[in-house]
Design a protein around this motif. Sequence first.
Motif, short mmCIF file in Angstrom:
data_model
loop_
_atom_site.label_atom_id
_atom_site.label_comp_id
_atom_site.label_asym_id
_atom_site.label_seq_id
_atom_site.Cartn_x
_atom_site.Cartn_y
_atom_site.Cartn_z
N VAL A 13 59.84 -54.65 -42.45
CA VAL A 13 59.11 -54.20 -40.55
C VAL A 13 58.17 -53.08 -41.20
O VAL A 13 57.50 -53.86 -40.20
CB VAL A 13 60.49 -53.10 -40.40
N LEU A 14 57.97 -53.01 -42.29
CA LEU A 14 56.32 -52.35 -42.88
C LEU A 14 55.54 -53.59 -42.49
O LEU A 14 54.53 -53.02 -42.45
CB LEU A 14 57.26 -51.76 -43.81
N ARG A 18 51.98 -54.44 -37.97
CA ARG A 18 50.90 -54.01 -38.95
C ARG A 18 50.45 -52.75 -37.43
O ARG A 18 48.65 -52.06 -37.97
CB ARG A 18 50.18 -54.46 -38.96
N ARG A 19 49.94 -52.89 -36.10
CA ARG A 19 49.80 -52.52 -35.29
C ARG A 19 50.69 -51.68 -34.27
O ARG A 19 51.66 -51.46 -33.97
CB ARG A 19 49.43 -53.13 -34.08
N ILE A 20 50.17 -49.82 -34.80
CA ILE A 20 51.77 -49.62 -34.57
C ILE A 20 51.41 -48.13 -33.69
O ILE A 20 50.26 -47.64 -33.81
CB ILE A 20 52.19 -48.18 -35.87
N ALA A 21 51.97 -48.12 -32.48
CA ALA A 21 51.12 -47.27 -31.58
C ALA A 21 52.03 -45.59 -31.64
O ALA A 21 53.30 -46.01 -31.99
CB ALA A 21 51.45 -47.48 -30.58
N GLU A 42 45.02 -45.13 -43.84
CA GLU A 42 44.91 -45.48 -45.12
C GLU A 42 45.05 -46.34 -45.65
O GLU A 42 44.94 -46.78 -47.21
CB GLU A 42 44.89 -43.65 -45.90
N ARG A 43 46.51 -46.80 -45.15
CA ARG A 43 47.17 -47.96 -45.69
C ARG A 43 46.47 -49.46 -45.15
O ARG A 43 47.16 -50.13 -45.17
CB ARG A 43 48.56 -47.87 -46.29
N GLY A 44 45.72 -49.67 -44.50
CA GLY A 44 45.45 -50.22 -43.56
C GLY A 44 46.24 -50.99 -42.34
O GLY A 44 45.87 -51.98 -41.47
N TYR A 45 46.51 -50.13 -41.85
CA TYR A 45 47.03 -50.10 -40.95
C TYR A 45 46.69 -49.76 -39.44
O TYR A 45 46.61 -49.00 -39.28
CB TYR A 45 49.03 -49.27 -40.59
N MET A 75 54.61 -52.02 -33.05
CA MET A 75 55.39 -50.74 -33.94
C MET A 75 55.17 -49.75 -32.29
O MET A 75 53.71 -49.80 -32.11
CB MET A 75 55.53 -50.51 -34.74
N VAL A 76 56.48 -49.46 -31.61
CA VAL A 76 56.12 -47.71 -31.02
C VAL A 76 56.51 -46.78 -32.36
O VAL A 76 58.24 -46.60 -32.56
CB VAL A 76 56.61 -48.00 -29.61
N ASP A 77 56.50 -46.03 -32.79
CA ASP A 77 56.56 -45.38 -33.92
C ASP A 77 56.49 -43.53 -32.76
O ASP A 77 55.49 -42.96 -32.52
CB ASP A 77 55.38 -44.73 -35.21
N VAL A 78 58.13 -43.11 -32.62
CA VAL A 78 58.17 -41.57 -31.74
C VAL A 78 58.64 -40.19 -32.96
O VAL A 78 58.86 -40.34 -33.17
CB VAL A 78 59.53 -41.87 -31.43
N PHE A 79 57.44 -39.76 -32.60
CA PHE A 79 57.00 -38.57 -32.92
C PHE A 79 57.35 -37.00 -31.66
O PHE A 79 56.50 -36.39 -30.88
CB PHE A 79 55.84 -38.48 -33.82
#
Length: 161
Positions: A13-14, A18-21, A42-45, A75-79
């Motif tokens: 998955v990681l 590479r493009r994370i909303a 900082e790790r290129g994402y 990826m949709v990263d939900v906070f």
Amino acid sequence: MMRVDDVAGLRRVLRQNRRIAVVGLSATWNRPSYFAAKYMLERGYDIVPVNPGAEEILGRKCYPDLASVPGPIDMVDVFRKPADALPIAAEAVRLGARCLWLQLGVINEEAAALADAAGLDVVMDRCVKIEFARLHGGLNFAGVNTGVIASKRPPCPGQVG
């Protein structure tokens, strides 16, 4: 796809997304969402901030919602709180995202099932920053690799153990 909870799956998955909303990304430097997004940037994402209350976060244009984000989202990263996860999952599916990642404490089985049924990889109750660091050798108490393996912290200088 599937629910991802194993080392090989998390690595995949990681590697593939590479493009994370980041939905709920805070502009406040000491919030977990800011720290995690900065670390991944900082790790290129490619980090895409999604927060209706900000114009720019981490030097990147901020969007009020997922539908406003131009181009594909991996990826949709939900906070956000767990109750907000279902409509976010539905939007991620509608937009063709490949992964729904629900951060630590964001547990919503209905949102996970919806994304899973639509073919998205689903990661729940895990931190993208912690998992990246854990799988790439950069995790300890302070979030960096010290090269020391121990079960106890060393005593503070001048302190009797």
